[in-house]
Write a protein that holds these residues in place. Structure first.
Motif, short mmCIF file in Angstrom:
data_model
loop_
_atom_site.label_atom_id
_atom_site.label_comp_id
_atom_site.label_asym_id
_atom_site.label_seq_id
_atom_site.Cartn_x
_atom_site.Cartn_y
_atom_site.Cartn_z
N VAL A 92 1.11 -9.10 -5.83
CA VAL A 92 -0.33 -9.13 -6.07
C VAL A 92 -0.99 -8.21 -5.07
O VAL A 92 -0.86 -8.40 -3.85
N THR A 93 -1.70 -7.20 -5.56
CA THR A 93 -2.29 -6.23 -4.65
C THR A 93 -3.66 -5.80 -5.15
O THR A 93 -3.93 -5.81 -6.35
N LYS A 94 -4.50 -5.44 -4.20
CA LYS A 94 -5.82 -4.94 -4.58
C LYS A 94 -5.86 -3.42 -4.56
O LYS A 94 -6.76 -2.82 -5.14
N HIS A 95 -4.93 -2.79 -3.85
CA HIS A 95 -4.90 -1.34 -3.75
C HIS A 95 -3.54 -0.86 -4.24
O HIS A 95 -2.63 -0.68 -3.44
N PRO A 96 -3.40 -0.65 -5.51
CA PRO A 96 -2.06 -0.32 -6.03
C PRO A 96 -1.57 1.06 -5.63
O PRO A 96 -0.37 1.30 -5.62
N SER A 97 -2.47 1.98 -5.32
CA SER A 97 -2.02 3.34 -5.06
C SER A 97 -2.51 3.83 -3.71
O SER A 97 -3.67 3.63 -3.36
N VAL A 98 -1.62 4.48 -2.97
CA VAL A 98 -1.99 5.07 -1.67
C VAL A 98 -2.11 6.58 -1.79
O VAL A 98 -3.06 7.19 -1.32
#
Lengths: 108, 257
Positions: A92-98
């Motif tokens: 579960v993530t809020k920022h899928p891409s860096v």
């Protein structure tokens, strides 16, 4: 999380065994919990866990050994109060891409 | 010959009598329960205290029955012992060294319980890592939640360090491990140990009168990722716009010895 262990008078030996042997150690190990012992007539012995998200989980411990009751109490303590649903994702993530989401136009 | 057999059986019963007084295990009692046809031999050598006990002559056929029964009981007791051993192995106490070794094998390390004064939950940093726990790999960033199989040696609100880091990435840099990066670490906190929703396993063979129903709940651990170390973090926060690959500096691949 507040935990209340509500005992019915039907299983006297069982709850006495649990209360004498397991409950004090459980209370000591979890000082952050408020453990209340209530005698409720006409109901089977059960454990009720009250969670911070106003969720309530009830586990019936009728005819269980003190070890099993301790196991269920530990499980209630280890869990958050979220609803038990099948997991859709394990991550579960809020920022899928860096580095930027890949599209067909991206060239390395 | 008859005298020797009598003596042998007499001795057996003597031991049985003594052991019975000390509450023997079930097998001996079952083996020596009075048979429906007790045979009394012409044993003048038998002392008087044996008379209340039934005297069983070991014929060849009966001996096989007894031996079969004893063998079955021994097998069942062995199976019980094995299952007890299995159960005790499941719940056995690990020494601290064993715990660390097992935990390291899976890919994490328990640091200790979370203190109230620890400020572990930081703002989002644009850094990600690919970390392996057990046999599963996750691409994690700061503030993510991960559901893994139940981790044995940690309680709720414990800090963990995940050692098996396969890849580190930031907007300007990517470090690839071969297969893992030795200096990288990912810090996490155990949020909960919970059971998954129940899955009903239903087996049926049609027209064969075969139907089985079984319920299963998997034990999971929820981890919250707090910090990733081993890579230079950009000082200025990104705006959130996807950066194009052309702006990226050349990749820096760390060769692992």
């Amino acid at each position: 999380m507040i935990m209340i262990s509500a005992n019915g008078c039907s299983m006297i030996d069982q709850r006495m065994a649990f209360m004498e042997s397991e409950l004090p150690t459980f209370k000591e190990k979890n000082p952050q919990l408020e453990v209340v012992n209530e005698l409720i007539h006409g109901q089977h012995p059960h454990l009720k866990g009250f969670y911070k998200n106003k969720n309530e989980r009830v586990v019936c411990v009728k005819n269980m050994t003190p070890e099993d009751i301790l196991l269920y109490a530990t499980r209630l303590r280890n869990a958050l109060g979220r609803k038990v649903v099948k997991l859709t994702t394990r991550h579960v993530t809020k920022h899928p891409s860096v580095q930027g989401t890949w599209t067909t136009d991206v060239k390395f | 010959m008859a005298h020797r057999r009598c003596l042998h059986s007499a001795l057996l019963h003597g031991t049985a009598l003594i052991s019975l007084k000390k509450s023997p295990p079930l097998s001996i009692v079952n083996a020596l329960t009075p048979k429906p046809n007790p045979v009394i031999t012409t044993s003048n050598l038998e002392p008087s205290w044996f008379t209340p006990w039934f005297y069983v002559r070991h014929f060849s056929s009966r001996k096989s029955d007894d031996s079969e029964n004893e063998a079955e009981m021994e097998d069942s007791s062995d199976v019980e012992e094995e299952s007890d051993e299995m159960a005790s192995d499941m719940v056995r106490d690990y020494s601290p060294g064993e715990k660390e070794a097992e935990a390291a094998a899976i890919g994490y390390k328990v640091v200790g319980p979370l203190q109230r004064s620890d400020r572990v939950f930081k703002d989002y940093e644009p850094v990600f890592a690919v970390v392996q726990i057990g046999s599963h790999q996750f691409k994690v960033s700061n503030g993510d939640s991960i559901f893994t199989e139940r981790l044995k040696f940690c309680e709720v609100n414990d800090k963990l360090i995940l050692n098996k880091v396969l890849l580190l990435g930031s907007p300007t840099q990517t470090i690839i491990g071969r297969p893992i990066l030795p200096d990288a670490a990912v810090h996490a906190v155990v949020e909960e140990h919970a059971l998954d929703a129940k899955v009903i396993i239903f087996k049926k063979k049609r027209r064969k009168n075969y139907r089985r129903t079984k319920g299963h709940r998997q034990e999971l651990t929820k981890l919250r990722i707090t910090y990733i170390q081993g890579i230079e973090k950009p000082e200025i926060k990104t705006d959130g716009k996807p950066l194009k690959a052309a702006d990226k500096k050349p990749e820096k691949i760390a060769a692992i010895a």
